[in-house]
Design an enzyme around this catalytic site. Structure first.
Site, PDB file in Angstrom:
ATOM      1  N   ASN A 111       2.009  -5.505  -3.179  1.00  0.00           N
ATOM      2  CA  ASN A 111       0.677  -5.695  -2.717  1.00  0.00           C
ATOM      3  C   ASN A 111      -0.380  -4.410  -2.377  1.00  0.00           C
ATOM      4  O   ASN A 111       0.141  -3.284  -1.647  1.00  0.00           O
ATOM      5  CB  ASN A 111       0.666  -6.394  -1.438  1.00  0.00           C
ATOM      6  CG  ASN A 111      -0.522  -6.990  -1.103  1.00  0.00           C
ATOM      7  OD1 ASN A 111      -1.233  -7.822  -1.889  1.00  0.00           O
ATOM      8  ND2 ASN A 111      -1.049  -7.044   0.202  1.00  0.00           N
ATOM      9  N   GLU A 134       0.855  -1.214  -0.012  1.00  0.00           N
ATOM     10  CA  GLU A 134      -0.044  -0.158   0.026  1.00  0.00           C
ATOM     11  C   GLU A 134       0.859   1.492  -0.099  1.00  0.00           C
ATOM     12  O   GLU A 134       0.513   2.250   0.725  1.00  0.00           O
ATOM     13  CB  GLU A 134      -0.849  -0.054   1.166  1.00  0.00           C
ATOM     14  CG  GLU A 134      -1.876  -1.213   1.324  1.00  0.00           C
ATOM     15  CD  GLU A 134      -2.812  -1.386   2.464  1.00  0.00           C
ATOM     16  OE1 GLU A 134      -2.702  -0.333   3.120  1.00  0.00           O
ATOM     17  OE2 GLU A 134      -3.426  -2.425   2.473  1.00  0.00           O
ATOM     18  N   HIS A 166     -10.740  -6.566  -1.595  1.00  0.00           N
ATOM     19  CA  HIS A 166     -11.688  -6.391  -0.136  1.00  0.00           C
ATOM     20  C   HIS A 166     -12.805  -6.078  -0.946  1.00  0.00           C
ATOM     21  O   HIS A 166     -12.853  -4.720  -1.130  1.00  0.00           O
ATOM     22  CB  HIS A 166     -11.045  -5.630   0.926  1.00  0.00           C
ATOM     23  CG  HIS A 166      -9.933  -5.990   1.404  1.00  0.00           C
ATOM     24  ND1 HIS A 166     -10.038  -7.529   2.321  1.00  0.00           N
ATOM     25  CD2 HIS A 166      -8.594  -5.730   1.541  1.00  0.00           C
ATOM     26  CE1 HIS A 166      -8.853  -7.539   2.767  1.00  0.00           C
ATOM     27  NE2 HIS A 166      -8.021  -6.714   2.298  1.00  0.00           N
ATOM     28  N   GLU A 206      -6.011 -11.195  -0.690  1.00  0.00           N
ATOM     29  CA  GLU A 206      -6.675 -10.936   0.636  1.00  0.00           C
ATOM     30  C   GLU A 206      -8.374 -10.819   0.102  1.00  0.00           C
ATOM     31  O   GLU A 206      -8.927  -9.971   0.722  1.00  0.00           O
ATOM     32  CB  GLU A 206      -6.286  -9.694   1.138  1.00  0.00           C
ATOM     33  CG  GLU A 206      -4.963  -9.336   1.486  1.00  0.00           C
ATOM     34  CD  GLU A 206      -4.474  -8.205   2.312  1.00  0.00           C
ATOM     35  OE1 GLU A 206      -5.366  -7.211   2.546  1.00  0.00           O
ATOM     36  OE2 GLU A 206      -3.445  -7.879   2.149  1.00  0.00           O
ATOM     37  N   ASP A 219     -12.189 -10.865   0.159  1.00  0.00           N
ATOM     38  CA  ASP A 219     -13.483 -11.116   0.769  1.00  0.00           C
ATOM     39  C   ASP A 219     -14.335 -10.311   0.308  1.00  0.00           C
ATOM     40  O   ASP A 219     -14.083  -9.371  -0.558  1.00  0.00           O
ATOM     41  CB  ASP A 219     -13.440 -10.933   2.363  1.00  0.00           C
ATOM     42  CG  ASP A 219     -12.471  -9.513   2.871  1.00  0.00           C
ATOM     43  OD1 ASP A 219     -12.596  -8.561   2.073  1.00  0.00           O
ATOM     44  OD2 ASP A 219     -12.002  -9.355   3.807  1.00  0.00           O
TER      45      ASP A 219
END
Ligand code: G3I
Length: 332
Positions: A181, A139, A217, A246, A248
């Site tokens: 990432n 990030e 996400h 990651e 979800d």
């Protein structure tokens, strides 16, 4: 684990292995350290790659200057070895979850460089040969598409820290795959354009970077679009691999059956895309019992493939069916 017994057989990892694919999940600290039986059984059974949700972050590893507590991260590495699972390491350089002793200290550029190099080489060196892929830098780009100029590492070091971090990680484990990432950069946007330029320039400078992680996400209703394919293609054209790191899909609570079916479709499309374009797909947790979403996004949750009682949800069945179909095609 009665509900779990209803899950179709074989597990996800067996199907994924037939596709030469890595399917995984982030591991929460407490249930692993406590050896929570249902949690650990499902983790071992379903996944062939794991990542620490928090255990390998700087604040979790280093409670005091240049002191390390490896209890939790060693437990994860041992669990993965015992169950023949690969590991992703998360994360070496991030502006969040820095220990207070580091965050609150005034540092010269020279001190900041020394601390970062020491940290990266200490952590990567300890797990040399045991971590398949590291999220080296997490990030670093703002949603606007500029560097995060207010972040800790940028303030101390400017953008140079990114190339240095990859170099130091490579020196500590020349065989590990090294990733950049980030989140909300899967489609085409100022942010994903900036990430593209960053990794293109790193490659052009000979920096040892091997992949880009898409966190993913997602919010309910997410569907694969042409822009995701275009972004994947331009990154892969640089010689980089991609992983979904990651995943979800959060829902407004309480979710209806239709919402759970819609969520399953998001999972199905993400995995189908990943099987064509990515090395791995990991979800950020696997059971709604342990998920970051409800405390960070109040009113939403139910984001993962298993519910709070470890029963498989439609999202799990969508993952299973997608892998089974692909495995069947490959072995037809
Ligand atoms: O470690 C302390 C513990 O000592 C204390 O008792 C407890 C009380 O609340 O807090 C614990 O720290 C929490 C930590 O998770 C470990 O559980 C922090 O408050 C909490 O903020 C932290 O949240 C994590 C978050 O990153 C921090 O930014 C989430 O669990 C984790 O899922 C989340 O993961 C990030 C990825 O690393 C990067 N991508 C986005 C993703 C979701 O935000």
């Amino acid at each position: 684990m009665d509900d779990h017994a209803q899950a179709p057989r074989p597990p996800l990892r067996a199907l994924a292995e037939r596709c030469h694919f890595a399917i995984g999940a982030a591991v929460a600290t407490q249930p692993l350290l406590n050896g929570e039986p249902d949690y650990c059984a499902l983790l071992a059974r379903e996944f062939n790659v794991l990542v620490a949700e928090n255990m390998m972050k700087w604040d979790a590893l280093s409670p005091a200057p240049e002191q390390y507590d490896w209890t939790a991260s060693d437990a994860l590495v041992a669990f993965a070895a015992k169950h023949a699972q690969r590991l992703r390491g998360h994360t070496l350089v991030w502006h969040n979850q820095l220990p207070a002793w580091l965050r609150d200290r005034s540092l010269s550029r020279t001190e900041a460089l020394r601390l970062l190099e020491t940290h990266i080489k200490t952590v990567v060196g300890r797990y040399r040969g045991q971590v398949w892929a590291w999220d080296v830098v997490n990030e670093a780009i703002d949603d606007s598409g500029d560097y995060r100029r207010t972040s800790f590492w940028f303030r101390h070091l400017g953008p140079d820290y990114i190339a240095l971090a990859f170099q130091w990680a490579h020196e500590a484990d020349p065989d590990a795959l090294l990733y950049y990432n980030d989140y909300s950069a899967e489609g085409i946007s100022p942010k994903s354009d900036a990430i593209y330029r960053l990794v293109r320039d790193l490659k052009a400078q000979g920096v040892p970077i091997h992949g880009v992680g898409w966190q993913m996400h997602l919010i309910e209703g997410w569907r694969l679009e042409d822009q995701h394919l275009r972004n994947a293609e331009r990154l892969r054209a640089l010689g980089l691999e991609l992983s979904i790191t990651e995943l979800d899909v959060r829902l407004t609570l309480p979710p209806s059956p239709a919402q759970l079916d819609g969520q399953a479709e998001s999972y199905r499309q993400a995995l189908s895309f990943a099987l064509d374009h990515c090395r791995a797909l990991l979800t950020w947790g696997f059971s709604d019992r342990y998920s970051w979403i409800p405390s960070f996004q109040p009113g939403t949750g139910a984001a993962l493939p298993f519910d709070e009682a470890y029963a498989p949800k439609p999202a799990y069945h969508a993952l299973w069916q997608t892998l089974a179909a692909r495995a069947g095609q490959l072995h037809a």
